[in-house]
Design a protein around this motif. Structure first.
Motif, PDB file in Angstrom:
ATOM      1  N   VAL A  55       8.298   3.357  -4.876  1.00  0.00           N
ATOM      2  CA  VAL A  55       7.043   1.591  -4.844  1.00  0.00           C
ATOM      3  C   VAL A  55       6.716   1.267  -3.501  1.00  0.00           C
ATOM      4  CG1 VAL A  55       8.191  -1.074  -4.569  1.00  0.00           C
ATOM      5  CG2 VAL A  55       9.160   0.928  -6.223  1.00  0.00           C
ATOM      6  N   PHE A  56       7.655   1.621  -2.235  1.00  0.00           N
ATOM      7  CA  PHE A  56       6.877   1.380  -0.918  1.00  0.00           C
ATOM      8  C   PHE A  56       5.581   1.938  -1.014  1.00  0.00           C
ATOM      9  CE2 PHE A  56      10.902  -1.586  -0.613  1.00  0.00           C
ATOM     10  CZ  PHE A  56       9.997  -2.614  -0.994  1.00  0.00           C
ATOM     11  N   VAL A  57       5.768   2.964  -0.201  1.00  0.00           N
ATOM     12  CA  VAL A  57       4.776   4.901   0.473  1.00  0.00           C
ATOM     13  C   VAL A  57       4.099   4.359  -0.328  1.00  0.00           C
ATOM     14  CG1 VAL A  57       4.388   7.269   0.203  1.00  0.00           C
ATOM     15  CG2 VAL A  57       7.179   5.574   1.138  1.00  0.00           C
ATOM     16  N   PRO A  58       4.026   4.943  -2.405  1.00  0.00           N
ATOM     17  CA  PRO A  58       2.332   4.760  -2.752  1.00  0.00           C
ATOM     18  C   PRO A  58       1.517   3.614  -2.566  1.00  0.00           C
ATOM     19  CG  PRO A  58       3.981   5.019  -4.444  1.00  0.00           C
ATOM     20  CD  PRO A  58       5.342   4.506  -3.256  1.00  0.00           C
ATOM     21  N   VAL A  59       1.881   2.091  -2.387  1.00  0.00           N
ATOM     22  CA  VAL A  59       1.118   1.168  -1.855  1.00  0.00           C
ATOM     23  C   VAL A  59       0.454   1.354   0.008  1.00  0.00           C
ATOM     24  CG1 VAL A  59       1.766  -1.676  -1.263  1.00  0.00           C
ATOM     25  CG2 VAL A  59       1.963  -0.437  -2.963  1.00  0.00           C
ATOM     26  N   PHE A  60       1.264   2.147   0.758  1.00  0.00           N
ATOM     27  CA  PHE A  60       0.846   1.758   1.817  1.00  0.00           C
ATOM     28  C   PHE A  60       0.057   3.576   1.649  1.00  0.00           C
ATOM     29  CE2 PHE A  60       5.576   0.104   3.065  1.00  0.00           C
ATOM     30  CZ  PHE A  60       4.187  -0.670   3.001  1.00  0.00           C
ATOM     31  N   TYR A  61      -0.095   4.234   0.840  1.00  0.00           N
ATOM     32  CA  TYR A  61      -0.825   5.293   1.290  1.00  0.00           C
ATOM     33  C   TYR A  61      -2.371   4.817   0.394  1.00  0.00           C
ATOM     34  CZ  TYR A  61      -0.505  10.234   2.954  1.00  0.00           C
ATOM     35  OH  TYR A  61      -0.977  11.539   3.089  1.00  0.00           O
TER      36      TYR A  61
ATOM     37  N   GLY B 112       5.243 -10.437  -0.358  1.00  0.00           N
ATOM     38  CA  GLY B 112       3.714  -9.860  -0.922  1.00  0.00           C
ATOM     39  C   GLY B 112       4.253  -9.310  -2.146  1.00  0.00           C
ATOM     40  N   LEU B 113       4.739  -7.787  -2.273  1.00  0.00           N
ATOM     41  CA  LEU B 113       4.419  -6.818  -3.401  1.00  0.00           C
ATOM     42  C   LEU B 113       4.719  -7.698  -4.468  1.00  0.00           C
ATOM     43  CD1 LEU B 113       5.807  -3.834  -1.989  1.00  0.00           C
ATOM     44  CD2 LEU B 113       4.198  -4.153  -2.550  1.00  0.00           C
TER      45      LEU B 113
ATOM     46  N   VAL C  39      -5.568 -15.626  -3.456  1.00  0.00           N
ATOM     47  CA  VAL C  39      -5.733 -14.791  -5.385  1.00  0.00           C
ATOM     48  C   VAL C  39      -4.990 -13.269  -4.707  1.00  0.00           C
ATOM     49  CG1 VAL C  39      -6.036 -14.240  -7.790  1.00  0.00           C
ATOM     50  CG2 VAL C  39      -6.514 -16.355  -6.980  1.00  0.00           C
ATOM     51  N   PHE C  40      -4.253 -13.483  -5.354  1.00  0.00           N
ATOM     52  CA  PHE C  40      -4.187 -11.469  -5.032  1.00  0.00           C
ATOM     53  C   PHE C  40      -3.963 -10.433  -7.139  1.00  0.00           C
ATOM     54  CE2 PHE C  40      -2.601  -7.440  -2.468  1.00  0.00           C
ATOM     55  CZ  PHE C  40      -1.967  -7.212  -3.341  1.00  0.00           C
ATOM     56  N   GLN C  41      -4.137  -9.793  -6.716  1.00  0.00           N
ATOM     57  CA  GLN C  41      -4.043  -8.575  -7.819  1.00  0.00           C
ATOM     58  C   GLN C  41      -2.856  -7.294  -6.557  1.00  0.00           C
ATOM     59  OE1 GLN C  41      -4.418  -9.104 -10.853  1.00  0.00           O
ATOM     60  NE2 GLN C  41      -5.667 -11.217 -10.675  1.00  0.00           N
ATOM     61  N   PRO C  42      -1.574  -7.544  -7.586  1.00  0.00           N
ATOM     62  CA  PRO C  42      -1.409  -6.483  -7.535  1.00  0.00           C
ATOM     63  C   PRO C  42      -1.698  -4.794  -7.261  1.00  0.00           C
ATOM     64  CG  PRO C  42       0.370  -7.909  -8.417  1.00  0.00           C
ATOM     65  CD  PRO C  42      -1.074  -8.572  -9.208  1.00  0.00           C
ATOM     66  N   LEU C  43      -0.830  -4.365  -6.394  1.00  0.00           N
ATOM     67  CA  LEU C  43      -1.594  -2.472  -6.533  1.00  0.00           C
ATOM     68  C   LEU C  43      -1.101  -2.074  -8.108  1.00  0.00           C
ATOM     69  CD1 LEU C  43      -1.278  -1.530  -2.756  1.00  0.00           C
ATOM     70  CD2 LEU C  43      -3.591  -2.638  -4.140  1.00  0.00           C
ATOM     71  N   GLN C  44      -1.822  -0.903  -7.674  1.00  0.00           N
ATOM     72  CA  GLN C  44      -1.267  -0.779  -9.722  1.00  0.00           C
ATOM     73  C   GLN C  44      -1.294   0.934  -8.932  1.00  0.00           C
ATOM     74  OE1 GLN C  44      -1.518  -1.679 -12.596  1.00  0.00           O
ATOM     75  NE2 GLN C  44      -2.321  -3.526 -11.554  1.00  0.00           N
TER      76      GLN C  44
END
Length: 566
Positions: A116-122, A445-446, A560-565
């Protein structure tokens, strides 16, 4: 016979250590110095070879060239510090086995952090995790959260530094404050010159030393007490085997729910959004390697926890008929394990090796913490507002100076750490009270794309104020501990150095036992201060997200913010 006037219970005024004649020998100092020198040499090696840490990418991110094994072991070493090595055995001796249910929390934390977290940051190619908050909300949210992280990490590092110095004062008689200054200065120096590669490879050496030291104690205990089964029987016979606390009451210190659910939130503040941990995962060439490194941590976390648990079994088996706290052999429960080493494993060189193991846990945490602090200050405060044209060489030099400054501050804050009750609980409290609000902002935020920056700012503030109010109140008023409390340890076979049975007045008084072991005061009011410290982080996340949502809906969506896939 020992003078009864030296044995105090209710006022704790006479807390001198008795019959600690076993001290460090020359071989102990040699081994201890050699093992610590090895860590320093690794730092010097990376400071003096290759690119000599002349770029911020190398100093902070190891050039994103680290493999799975060093990253995995470094992740494990960073937050399995001396606090864990000293605090877990004393927790088992004093409170029993309920704490071991925390292992279930580890099984939830690792997959959430890895997927969940690491892919977003990477995906965002971040150096500092707080860059995400600017992309998601605003620069003000990034800066505010970064400052909170700095406060949290400095206080935690002070606790980590104080823990092994407390140990060293027991086994050598060295003044603990002299040890705080000396060890803090040495660790700060080698961290500042070595960079991330040095930090991670010293972590590899140090985690191996930690396991070796614990295994040696377990083997000795199994030999002396005829195996684990008999030690377990002694623990059970004395009312310290308890896995039956399933109450949902949040005021109970340790229950299944507080340890598993509350523990998951607490450890997510570390593995999910803590700069020190995430920075290691981001040092790998790609996201998949970082995720694998995190998964390798799971058996390591559980294994080290159970190694500490078995050390607790050994210590309890040794002192079950003569509680060292009640006869003033030691002044704090976190000194139980080093006392055992000096009593039963005072073989030439082993006390020095054991103390090096304890310091290995501290050095790994301190070095990673100082490196992460220099990273966030440089990228989130300095580069975010000025000096964007600074050369890479000057930026690296500045990072090293920042590490040194935080090292000095850490030494000063160790005075605060010395006043906290129980190292293990104090460490978890810091990450719940301060790390919890930080986790809350990231989760806001996520998982809530309609939240805005005003909601994030308010949520962080409200959560931080609420949890600090509870935590500081608990330190001041010392509310009584709720939940299962084991019966007092016995003192019917306490002998002095001449094998003379001690005669101690009122030694079986349960209030005396509770005072020395649980730090229970006369405070009996029902209040929020009774809240279990294991729920601090979950409470912080909940208040941050809910209050942030309310403010976001009141102020309206401004971004407006689109969550990361993922």
């Amino acid at each position: 016979m020992i003078n009864e006037n030296n044995i105090t219970c209710l006022d704790g005024g006479s807390r001198k250590s008795l019959f600690l004649d076993n001290k460090f020998g020359a071989l102990d100092y040699i081994i201890f110095g050699a093992l610590l020198a090895l860590s320093s040499l690794i730092g010097l090696y990376y400071a003096c070879t290759g690119n000599k840490q002349s770029s911020t990418s190398e100093f902070h991110m190891a050039g994103k060239s680290m493999g799975i094994l060093p990253v995995a072991l470094s992740l494990l070493a960073s937050f399995m510090s001396a606090i864990t090595l000293l605090g877990t055995p004393s927790e088992i001796v004093v409170f029993g086995t309920q704490y071991m249910m925390l292992a279930f929390a580890y099984c939830l934390v690792i997959p959430i952090a890895a997927h969940v977290f690491v892919p977003v940051f990477y995906k965002l190619n971040l150096t500092s995790v707080y860059e995400y908050l600017e992309k998601r909300f605003s620069k003000s949210v990034r800066t505010y959260t970064c400052i909170v992280y700095i406060f949290q990490t400095e206080l935690y590092l002070a606790i980590v530094l104080y823990a092994p110095c407390l140990t060293l004062s027991v086994v050598t008689g060295l003044n603990k404050w002299l040890a705080v200054v000396s060890v803090g200065a040495v660790c700060t120096f080698y961290t500042a010159i070595g960079g991330m590669k040095a930090v991670m490879w010293t972590d590899v050496v140090q985690i191996c030393l930690m396991f070796l030291g614990l295994i040696g104690i377990i083997i000795k205990g199994c030999i002396d007490f005829d195996g684990v089964i008999k030690m377990w029987a002694a623990l059970e016979e004395n009312g310290r085997v308890s896995f039956s606390e399933f109450s949902a009451d949040p005021f109970i210190r340790h229950s299944f729910w507080s340890l598993v659910i509350g523990g998951t939130f607490t450890w997510l503040t570390i593995y999910g959004v803590n700069q020190s941990q995430v920075q290691r995962a981001l040092c790998t060439p790609n996201c998949k390697i970082g995720q694998i490194a995190l998964w390798i941590n799971l058996p390591g976390l559980v294994g080290l926890m159970f190694a500490c648990f078995f050390c607790g079994l050994v210590v309890f088996s040794e002192y079950k008929n003569c509680n060292p706290l009640q006869i003033n052999r030691i002044s704090e429960r976190d000194q139980l394990l080093p006392l055992y080493v000096m009593d039963k494993m005072n073989y030439p060189g082993f006390p020095g090796f054991f103390t090096a193991c304890i310091f290995s846990g501290a050095l790994s945490t301190i070095s990673s913490g100082l490196n992460s602090l220099s990273t966030v200050v440089l990228h989130d405060l300095i580069f975010a507002y000025c000096c964007v044209g600074m050369s890479d060489g000057r930026a690296t030099t500045l990072s090293k100076l920042i590490s040194m400054l935080f090292g000095v501050l850490m030494i000063l804050l160790a005075v605060v750490a010395s006043n906290l009750d129980g190292l293990l609980q104090a460490a978890y409290s810091v990450y719940g009270l301060v790390g919890g609000p930080i986790l809350g902002v990231f989760m806001f935020g996520l998982f809530f794309p309609w939240g805005n920056f005003k909601g994030a700012l308010f949520g962080l503030t409200f959560s931080l104020v609420s949890t600090l109010w509870i935590g500081i109140g608990a330190q001041i008023y010392k509310p009584k501990i709720l939940g299962y409390i084991p019966p007092p340890m016995k003192v019917d076979k306490c002998y002095d150095l001449n094998q003379t049975l001690l005669s101690v007045r009122n030694i079986n008084d349960s209030l005396c036992f509770l005072h020395h072991n649980f730090n229970v005061s006369n405070y009996s009011g029902s209040s929020i201060y009774q809240l279990s410290y294991m729920w601090y982080s979950a409470l912080a996340v909940t208040t941050a997200c809910l209050s942030g949502l309310v403010v976001s809906f009141i102020t309206g969506l401004t971004r407006v913010f689109q969550p990361l896939q993922l």
